[in-house]
Write a protein that holds these residues in place. Structure first.
Motif, PDB file in Angstrom:
ATOM      1  N   ASN A 287      26.402  92.716  15.384  1.00 50.96           N
ATOM      2  CA  ASN A 287      25.299  91.764  15.265  1.00 50.96           C
ATOM      3  C   ASN A 287      25.745  90.485  14.552  1.00 50.96           C
ATOM      4  O   ASN A 287      25.094  89.991  13.639  1.00 50.96           O
ATOM      5  N   ALA A 288      26.876  89.979  14.945  1.00 47.28           N
ATOM      6  CA  ALA A 288      27.432  88.749  14.354  1.00 47.28           C
ATOM      7  C   ALA A 288      28.436  88.159  15.329  1.00 47.28           C
ATOM      8  O   ALA A 288      28.977  88.874  16.173  1.00 47.28           O
ATOM      9  N   GLY A 289      28.693  86.855  15.151  1.00 49.89           N
ATOM     10  CA  GLY A 289      29.621  86.161  16.051  1.00 49.89           C
ATOM     11  C   GLY A 289      28.838  85.371  17.090  1.00 49.89           C
ATOM     12  O   GLY A 289      27.657  85.645  17.338  1.00 49.89           O
ATOM     13  N   HIS A 290      29.460  84.370  17.667  1.00 47.68           N
ATOM     14  CA  HIS A 290      28.775  83.563  18.673  1.00 47.68           C
ATOM     15  C   HIS A 290      29.790  82.836  19.546  1.00 47.68           C
ATOM     16  O   HIS A 290      30.839  82.438  19.073  1.00 47.68           O
ATOM     17  N   LEU A 291      29.424  82.692  20.806  1.00 44.06           N
ATOM     18  CA  LEU A 291      30.246  81.955  21.757  1.00 44.06           C
ATOM     19  C   LEU A 291      29.463  80.728  22.222  1.00 44.06           C
ATOM     20  O   LEU A 291      28.355  80.855  22.736  1.00 44.06           O
ATOM     21  N   TYR A 292      30.033  79.545  21.988  1.00 40.03           N
ATOM     22  CA  TYR A 292      29.398  78.301  22.443  1.00 40.03           C
ATOM     23  C   TYR A 292      30.183  77.742  23.625  1.00 40.03           C
ATOM     24  O   TYR A 292      31.395  77.527  23.509  1.00 40.03           O
ATOM     25  N   VAL A 293      29.492  77.510  24.728  1.00 38.78           N
ATOM     26  CA  VAL A 293      30.168  76.985  25.925  1.00 38.78           C
ATOM     27  C   VAL A 293      29.330  75.867  26.560  1.00 38.78           C
ATOM     28  O   VAL A 293      29.253  75.750  27.779  1.00 38.78           O
ATOM     29  N   GLU A 294      28.721  75.046  25.734  1.00 38.04           N
ATOM     30  CA  GLU A 294      27.882  73.979  26.289  1.00 38.04           C
ATOM     31  C   GLU A 294      28.726  72.876  26.921  1.00 38.04           C
ATOM     32  O   GLU A 294      29.906  72.740  26.611  1.00 38.04           O
ATOM     33  N   GLU A 295      28.091  72.110  27.771  1.00 35.46           N
ATOM     34  CA  GLU A 295      28.745  70.967  28.436  1.00 35.46           C
ATOM     35  C   GLU A 295      30.019  71.352  29.177  1.00 35.46           C
ATOM     36  O   GLU A 295      31.042  70.683  29.089  1.00 35.46           O
ATOM     37  N   ASN A 296      29.960  72.492  29.845  1.00 32.79           N
ATOM     38  CA  ASN A 296      30.992  72.853  30.810  1.00 32.79           C
ATOM     39  C   ASN A 296      30.315  72.844  32.183  1.00 32.79           C
ATOM     40  O   ASN A 296      29.100  72.982  32.271  1.00 32.79           O
ATOM     41  N   SER A 297      31.104  72.686  33.249  1.00 33.71           N
ATOM     42  CA  SER A 297      30.488  72.651  34.584  1.00 33.71           C
ATOM     43  C   SER A 297      30.486  74.045  35.183  1.00 33.71           C
ATOM     44  O   SER A 297      31.307  74.352  36.053  1.00 33.71           O
ATOM     45  N   PHE A 298      29.564  74.864  34.731  1.00 29.89           N
ATOM     46  CA  PHE A 298      29.520  76.235  35.231  1.00 29.89           C
ATOM     47  C   PHE A 298      28.993  76.283  36.649  1.00 29.89           C
ATOM     48  O   PHE A 298      28.089  75.530  37.016  1.00 29.89           O
ATOM     49  N   CYS A 299      29.607  77.161  37.409  1.00 30.50           N
ATOM     50  CA  CYS A 299      29.035  77.481  38.710  1.00 30.50           C
ATOM     51  C   CYS A 299      28.688  78.970  38.662  1.00 30.50           C
ATOM     52  O   CYS A 299      29.557  79.813  38.436  1.00 30.50           O
ATOM     53  N   CYS A 300      27.410  79.271  38.810  1.00 26.87           N
ATOM     54  CA  CYS A 300      26.944  80.630  38.561  1.00 26.87           C
ATOM     55  C   CYS A 300      26.828  81.395  39.871  1.00 26.87           C
ATOM     56  O   CYS A 300      25.910  81.171  40.658  1.00 26.87           O
ATOM     57  N   ASP A 301      27.792  82.260  40.127  1.00 22.86           N
ATOM     58  CA  ASP A 301      27.739  83.113  41.315  1.00 22.86           C
ATOM     59  C   ASP A 301      27.954  84.567  40.913  1.00 22.86           C
ATOM     60  O   ASP A 301      27.821  84.905  39.734  1.00 22.86           O
ATOM     61  N   TYR A 302      28.306  85.429  41.863  1.00 24.42           N
ATOM     62  CA  TYR A 302      28.411  86.877  41.590  1.00 24.42           C
ATOM     63  C   TYR A 302      29.332  87.181  40.407  1.00 24.42           C
ATOM     64  O   TYR A 302      29.227  88.216  39.769  1.00 24.42           O
ATOM     65  N   ARG A 303      30.242  86.263  40.091  1.00 24.24           N
ATOM     66  CA  ARG A 303      31.149  86.507  38.958  1.00 24.24           C
ATOM     67  C   ARG A 303      30.414  86.535  37.623  1.00 24.24           C
ATOM     68  O   ARG A 303      30.938  87.018  36.622  1.00 24.24           O
ATOM     69  N   MET A 304      29.188  85.992  37.607  1.00 22.13           N
ATOM     70  CA  MET A 304      28.381  85.991  36.388  1.00 22.13           C
ATOM     71  C   MET A 304      27.307  87.093  36.426  1.00 22.13           C
ATOM     72  O   MET A 304      26.469  87.160  35.548  1.00 22.13           O
ATOM     73  N   LYS A 305      27.401  87.945  37.453  1.00 24.43           N
ATOM     74  CA  LYS A 305      26.384  88.997  37.618  1.00 24.43           C
ATOM     75  C   LYS A 305      26.318  89.889  36.374  1.00 24.43           C
ATOM     76  O   LYS A 305      25.242  90.220  35.894  1.00 24.43           O
ATOM     77  N   TRP A 306      27.472  90.225  35.852  1.00 24.23           N
ATOM     78  CA  TRP A 306      27.525  91.118  34.687  1.00 24.23           C
ATOM     79  C   TRP A 306      26.691  90.574  33.525  1.00 24.23           C
ATOM     80  O   TRP A 306      26.054  91.325  32.791  1.00 24.23           O
ATOM     81  N   LEU A 307      26.672  89.266  33.381  1.00 24.30           N
ATOM     82  CA  LEU A 307      25.965  88.637  32.265  1.00 24.30           C
ATOM     83  C   LEU A 307      24.459  88.599  32.541  1.00 24.30           C
ATOM     84  O   LEU A 307      23.645  88.888  31.656  1.00 24.30           O
ATOM     85  N   VAL A 308      24.102  88.278  33.787  1.00 19.94           N
ATOM     86  CA  VAL A 308      22.686  88.249  34.176  1.00 19.94           C
ATOM     87  C   VAL A 308      22.078  89.640  34.008  1.00 19.94           C
ATOM     88  O   VAL A 308      20.915  89.793  33.646  1.00 19.94           O
TER      89      VAL A 308
END
Ligand SMILES: *[C@@H]1O[C@H](CO)[C@@H](O)[C@H](O)[C@H]1NC(C)=O
Ligand SMILES: *[C@@H]1O[C@H](CO)[C@@H](O)[C@H](O)[C@H]1NC(C)=O
Ligand SMILES: *[C@@H]1O[C@H](CO)[C@@H](O)[C@H](O)[C@H]1NC(C)=O
Ligand SMILES: *[C@@H]1O[C@H](CO)[C@@H](O)[C@H](O)[C@H]1NC(C)=O
Length: 342
Positions: A287-308
């Motif tokens: 329950n600690a730590g953080h990932l910041y990835v703002e201002e990147n040009s993400f393209c959200c396809d099946y590769r991001m399914k795990w996160l969704v």
């Protein structure tokens, strides 16, 4: 730079980080090295010190030196050991090298102020010999440092808590770059760094912040962000405005302590499950730590399914804005697009 950031949470982190830096600056100011002790009285006569000056409150200023020989010869003069000096100042000089053992056999400092030496390219590996146990802050901002010897010179200083190397010409962070267990903050922004070596920071048990923003980093070695300890602090690796499109499979090595990783304004287009899922799992567990990835040009396809499919991870990750301008957090699996052209 800050005003372009969209997320309040990021503001918070970055501001916290800045305040921390200021805090170090203040506490780094050093007076006499003990009650009633003014080691300046251990200086040789003023004429022997020229072009340097022994000031009050245990300060030696050498901002009038014009070459290395002058500098070396000053510290070969007859100093009497009356304790550790507070600050050394040598700013805006034309010096090109800090030679080996520059401070000679007797003089030791707590703080080195060497900003704005615009020709200074090389810090020899043994430059700070004698200061191993005394130096706690080094300012080498806005010089012309190219040589990776600086990392060796600095790693020997076991009491070092902060090093400012921003605005130089360094091109890489080598393997095992730092070994200082007291080091809390490393400033390396605005260099020309393209790569981060393996285990570069893993021994930094006291680390709070490593700032590598505004470099040209695209190459990250396995174990680059490995931390070989458990910490009660949550250290931050700040890499805003670099050229990172991908991380290697073992970028974080064995996960032992949570941390904050700021990859805003890079070249990320996706988050690989095999790299980022173990990280987010670990952050969730702790329950600690953080990932910041703002201002990147993400393209959200099946590769991001795990996160969704695992919305609980979004607690540990900043907004991910997809090609349609929506936040990935608000996606359902069937809304993921086709990014095969990437
Ligand atoms: C440096 O040299 C200038 C000009 O000679 C002099 O005014 C100044 O006091 C010197 N500063 C130090 C710290 O020696
Ligand atoms: C160095 O300084 C000490 C104390 O001021 C003095 O006793 C000694 O003679 C000096 N040595 C030389 C070589 O000047
Ligand atoms: C060093 O340079 C920076 C940027 O030009 C400037 O703001 C700062 O006052 C300078 N510091 C010294 C000691 O000259
Ligand atoms: C981003 O990094 C590049 C390369 O280091 C630099 O030239 C540029 O000024 C940086 N942008 C900002 C907003 O700092």
């Amino acid at each position: 730079m800050l005003q372009h950031m969209k997320m309040p949470r990021t503001h918070f982190v970055i501001l916290a980080v800045l305040c921390f830096a200021v805090d170090i600056n203040d506490s780094g100011k050093v007076g006499p090295s003990g009650p009633g002790v003014y080691p300046t009285s251990g200086c040789p006569p003023p004429v022997a010190m020229l072009p340097c000056v022994c000031g009050g409150f245990s300060i030696i200023t050498c901002s009038n030196v014009t070459d290395e020989k002058q500098l070396v010869s000053v510290f070969q003069q007859n100093f009497t050991d009356k304790g550790v000096f507070g600050s050394f100042f040598m700013e805006n000089t034309p010096i090109k090298t800090i030679p080996s053992k520059v401070f000679g056999p007797v003089v030791r400092f707590r703080e080195l102020n060497m900003d704005n030496n615009s020709m200074l390219e090389i810090i020899e590996e043994d430059a700070f010999s004698g200061l191993e146990e005394t130096a706690n802050a080094i300012y080498l901002r806005n010089c012309n440092i190219k040589s990776a010897n600086i990392f060796k010179a600095v790693s020997k200083l076991i009491s070092l808590t902060v090093i400012h190397l921003n605005d130089n010409q360094l091109t890489s962070v080598p393997n095992h770059a730092f070994e200082n267990q007291e080091l809390k903050a490393v400033f390396l922004q605005n260099n020309r760094i393209t790569s981060i070596g393996g285990r570069a920071f893993e021994e930094l048990r006291s680390i709070v912040q490593v700032d590598l923003s505004n470099n040209l980093i695209s190459e990250i070695t396995d174990n680059a962000f490995h931390l070989n300890f458990e910490s009660s602090d949550i250290p931050a690796f700040v890499l805003i405005n670099n050229s990172i499109s991908d991380l290697p499979l073992h970028a974080f090595g064995e996960l032992k302590t949570p941390f904050i990783l700021v990859l805003n304004r890079n070249r990320m287009t996706s988050l690989k499950q095999e790299i980022f899922e173990p990280l987010l799992q670990f952050f969730s567990q702790k329950n600690a730590g953080h990932l910041y990835v703002e201002e990147n040009s993400f393209c959200c396809d099946y590769r991001m399914k795990w996160l969704v499919e695992q919305k609980s991870y979004f607690k540990y990750i900043s907004h991910i804005i997809c090609q349609d301008g929506r936040n990935l957090k608000d996606y359902t699996v069937d809304q993921l697009g086709d990014c095969s052209s990437l």
